[in-house]
Write a protein that holds these residues in place. Sequence first.
Motif, PDB file in Angstrom:
ATOM      1  N   ILE A   1       0.834  -1.196   0.000  1.00  0.00           N
ATOM      2  CA  ILE A   1       0.000   0.000   0.000  1.00  0.00           C
ATOM      3  C   ILE A   1       0.870   1.247   0.000  1.00  0.00           C
ATOM      4  O   ILE A   1       1.994   1.236   0.510  1.00  0.00           O
ATOM      5  CB  ILE A   1      -0.954   0.018   1.209  1.00  0.00           C
ATOM      6  CG1 ILE A   1      -0.161   0.098   2.524  1.00  0.00           C
ATOM      7  CG2 ILE A   1      -1.859  -1.202   1.201  1.00  0.00           C
ATOM      8  CD1 ILE A   1      -1.034   0.305   3.750  1.00  0.00           C
TER       9      ILE A   1
ATOM     10  N   PHE B   1       2.590  11.708   0.739  1.00  0.00           N
ATOM     11  CA  PHE B   1       2.371  10.320   0.344  1.00  0.00           C
ATOM     12  C   PHE B   1       3.473   9.864  -0.596  1.00  0.00           C
ATOM     13  O   PHE B   1       4.131  10.669  -1.271  1.00  0.00           O
ATOM     14  CB  PHE B   1       0.991  10.130  -0.298  1.00  0.00           C
ATOM     15  CG  PHE B   1       0.689  11.052  -1.457  1.00  0.00           C
ATOM     16  CD1 PHE B   1       1.178  10.791  -2.727  1.00  0.00           C
ATOM     17  CD2 PHE B   1      -0.105  12.186  -1.278  1.00  0.00           C
ATOM     18  CE1 PHE B   1       0.897  11.627  -3.798  1.00  0.00           C
ATOM     19  CE2 PHE B   1      -0.388  13.030  -2.334  1.00  0.00           C
ATOM     20  CZ  PHE B   1       0.107  12.751  -3.602  1.00  0.00           C
TER      21      PHE B   1
ATOM     22  N   CYS C   1      -6.156  12.592  -3.369  1.00  0.00           N
ATOM     23  CA  CYS C   1      -6.436  12.333  -1.961  1.00  0.00           C
ATOM     24  C   CYS C   1      -7.929  12.521  -1.696  1.00  0.00           C
ATOM     25  O   CYS C   1      -8.582  13.382  -2.292  1.00  0.00           O
ATOM     26  CB  CYS C   1      -5.652  13.300  -1.077  1.00  0.00           C
ATOM     27  SG  CYS C   1      -3.902  12.916  -0.902  1.00  0.00           S
TER      28      CYS C   1
ATOM     29  N   TRP D   1     -16.473  10.480   2.563  1.00  0.00           N
ATOM     30  CA  TRP D   1     -15.278  10.650   1.735  1.00  0.00           C
ATOM     31  C   TRP D   1     -15.545  11.626   0.589  1.00  0.00           C
ATOM     32  O   TRP D   1     -16.567  11.549  -0.093  1.00  0.00           O
ATOM     33  CB  TRP D   1     -14.839   9.317   1.147  1.00  0.00           C
ATOM     34  CG  TRP D   1     -14.229   8.378   2.141  1.00  0.00           C
ATOM     35  CD1 TRP D   1     -14.787   7.236   2.632  1.00  0.00           C
ATOM     36  CD2 TRP D   1     -12.951   8.491   2.766  1.00  0.00           C
ATOM     37  NE1 TRP D   1     -13.936   6.631   3.530  1.00  0.00           N
ATOM     38  CE2 TRP D   1     -12.800   7.377   3.635  1.00  0.00           C
ATOM     39  CE3 TRP D   1     -11.914   9.426   2.689  1.00  0.00           C
ATOM     40  CZ2 TRP D   1     -11.652   7.183   4.401  1.00  0.00           C
ATOM     41  CZ3 TRP D   1     -10.770   9.230   3.451  1.00  0.00           C
ATOM     42  CH2 TRP D   1     -10.655   8.124   4.288  1.00  0.00           C
TER      43      TRP D   1
ATOM     44  N   SER E   1      -9.627  11.629   8.521  1.00  0.00           N
ATOM     45  CA  SER E   1      -8.894  10.621   7.749  1.00  0.00           C
ATOM     46  C   SER E   1      -8.600  11.141   6.352  1.00  0.00           C
ATOM     47  O   SER E   1      -9.403  11.878   5.767  1.00  0.00           O
ATOM     48  CB  SER E   1      -9.694   9.317   7.645  1.00  0.00           C
ATOM     49  OG  SER E   1      -9.879   8.727   8.917  1.00  0.00           O
TER      50      SER E   1
ATOM     51  N   ARG F   1      -6.894   9.574   2.607  1.00  0.00           N
ATOM     52  CA  ARG F   1      -6.443   8.353   1.932  1.00  0.00           C
ATOM     53  C   ARG F   1      -6.141   8.652   0.469  1.00  0.00           C
ATOM     54  O   ARG F   1      -6.611   9.635  -0.103  1.00  0.00           O
ATOM     55  CB  ARG F   1      -7.498   7.248   2.022  1.00  0.00           C
ATOM     56  CG  ARG F   1      -8.751   7.497   1.203  1.00  0.00           C
ATOM     57  CD  ARG F   1      -9.780   6.382   1.390  1.00  0.00           C
ATOM     58  NE  ARG F   1     -10.976   6.616   0.551  1.00  0.00           N
ATOM     59  CZ  ARG F   1     -12.066   5.841   0.558  1.00  0.00           C
ATOM     60  NH1 ARG F   1     -12.113   4.790   1.374  1.00  0.00           N
ATOM     61  NH2 ARG F   1     -13.086   6.119  -0.235  1.00  0.00           N
TER      62      ARG F   1
ATOM     63  N   LYS G   1      -5.181   6.256  -3.381  1.00  0.00           N
ATOM     64  CA  LYS G   1      -4.929   4.995  -4.077  1.00  0.00           C
ATOM     65  C   LYS G   1      -3.768   5.182  -5.041  1.00  0.00           C
ATOM     66  O   LYS G   1      -3.614   6.236  -5.656  1.00  0.00           O
ATOM     67  CB  LYS G   1      -6.178   4.555  -4.852  1.00  0.00           C
ATOM     68  CG  LYS G   1      -7.361   4.207  -3.974  1.00  0.00           C
ATOM     69  CD  LYS G   1      -8.565   3.785  -4.807  1.00  0.00           C
ATOM     70  CE  LYS G   1      -9.745   3.440  -3.903  1.00  0.00           C
ATOM     71  NZ  LYS G   1     -10.943   3.048  -4.679  1.00  0.00           N
TER      72      LYS G   1
ATOM     73  N   THR H   1      -4.752   1.058  -1.407  1.00  0.00           N
ATOM     74  CA  THR H   1      -5.126   2.265  -0.670  1.00  0.00           C
ATOM     75  C   THR H   1      -4.310   2.425   0.608  1.00  0.00           C
ATOM     76  O   THR H   1      -4.200   1.504   1.416  1.00  0.00           O
ATOM     77  CB  THR H   1      -6.617   2.233  -0.295  1.00  0.00           C
ATOM     78  OG1 THR H   1      -7.406   2.094  -1.478  1.00  0.00           O
ATOM     79  CG2 THR H   1      -7.026   3.515   0.419  1.00  0.00           C
ATOM     80  N   GLY H   2      -3.727   3.607   0.781  1.00  0.00           N
ATOM     81  CA  GLY H   2      -3.060   3.971   2.019  1.00  0.00           C
ATOM     82  C   GLY H   2      -3.872   5.032   2.738  1.00  0.00           C
ATOM     83  O   GLY H   2      -4.516   5.876   2.096  1.00  0.00           O
ATOM     84  N   MET H   3      -3.861   5.018   4.069  1.00  0.00           N
ATOM     85  CA  MET H   3      -4.701   5.943   4.831  1.00  0.00           C
ATOM     86  C   MET H   3      -4.007   6.383   6.108  1.00  0.00           C
ATOM     87  O   MET H   3      -3.232   5.627   6.702  1.00  0.00           O
ATOM     88  CB  MET H   3      -6.046   5.288   5.167  1.00  0.00           C
ATOM     89  CG  MET H   3      -7.038   6.214   5.856  1.00  0.00           C
ATOM     90  SD  MET H   3      -8.705   5.487   5.990  1.00  0.00           S
ATOM     91  CE  MET H   3      -8.374   4.178   7.170  1.00  0.00           C
ATOM     92  N   SER H   4      -4.277   7.610   6.522  1.00  0.00           N
ATOM     93  CA  SER H   4      -3.772   8.147   7.774  1.00  0.00           C
ATOM     94  C   SER H   4      -4.916   8.865   8.479  1.00  0.00           C
ATOM     95  O   SER H   4      -5.732   9.534   7.831  1.00  0.00           O
ATOM     96  CB  SER H   4      -2.618   9.122   7.510  1.00  0.00           C
ATOM     97  OG  SER H   4      -2.110   9.648   8.715  1.00  0.00           O
ATOM     98  N   SER H   5      -4.985   8.720   9.811  1.00  0.00           N
ATOM     99  CA  SER H   5      -6.111   9.275  10.563  1.00  0.00           C
ATOM    100  C   SER H   5      -5.650   9.923  11.859  1.00  0.00           C
ATOM    101  O   SER H   5      -4.586   9.591  12.403  1.00  0.00           O
ATOM    102  CB  SER H   5      -7.148   8.189  10.892  1.00  0.00           C
ATOM    103  OG  SER H   5      -7.653   7.580   9.728  1.00  0.00           O
TER     104      SER H   5
END
Length: 222
Positions: A104, A129, A142, A156, A191, A193, A195, A201-205
């Motif tokens: 990811i 990213f 994003c 989203w 959050s 994210r 792709k 998919t990478g995500m940060s929250s």
Amino acid sequence: KITLDRTAPIIMLILPLNSSAYTKQSPITISINSSTQATCKYSNISEMVFSDMVMFNNTYQTSHNFSIEVTDNRTYNFYIKCMDEFGNTNPSDYYLTFFTEWSIPLITLNESLPSNVITNTTLFLYANFSDSGKGFATNNSCEICIASDGVCDTEWTINNTTNSYSGDYLKGNCSYSWNASNYNDGIYNISIRIKDAAYNTGMSSKKITLDRTPPIFSYLYP
């Protein structure tokens, strides 16, 4: 009766799709169909003599497959030919290429975001990213989610999100301005994210508490 058959079998690819990204870890099964019963073979080198190529698992059928172990972030090329019972062989290779990528992308929200907000303000959400594989496509934007229930589903959005990429599209950053004054006090899950080109998919929250209401007190004594 004499049968004249000088037509080589037609090869139809089933899996994986040509020029596609394979996002599952190994092994992978290559599957094709032939228009008539045939013996099919493959090679990693183009224009190989049919007798020197490697045979599929299924011989003299119309469905053919074989499995291979694959590694992440690599391009695979195969050259395929089939021969029917009359010895008709494809004059040129059927070319199959695909790449593997199941890692990811990495994305990180700016660490300077406060955990508690006590005034009406606009917060600048910023994230870096990067991707270790094929990178990002120009339409990989994003997405931002600001959820009060802790779960991101319909929230989203890509609206008002700014994206910037490096020249090789292997890294970049994105930003979003969140006007917190339009939101009620509460705990929000923020959050972000993105792709990559292979749709991993990478995500940060981060959780942020909005509390702009002063405490209420009652005068008791004297």
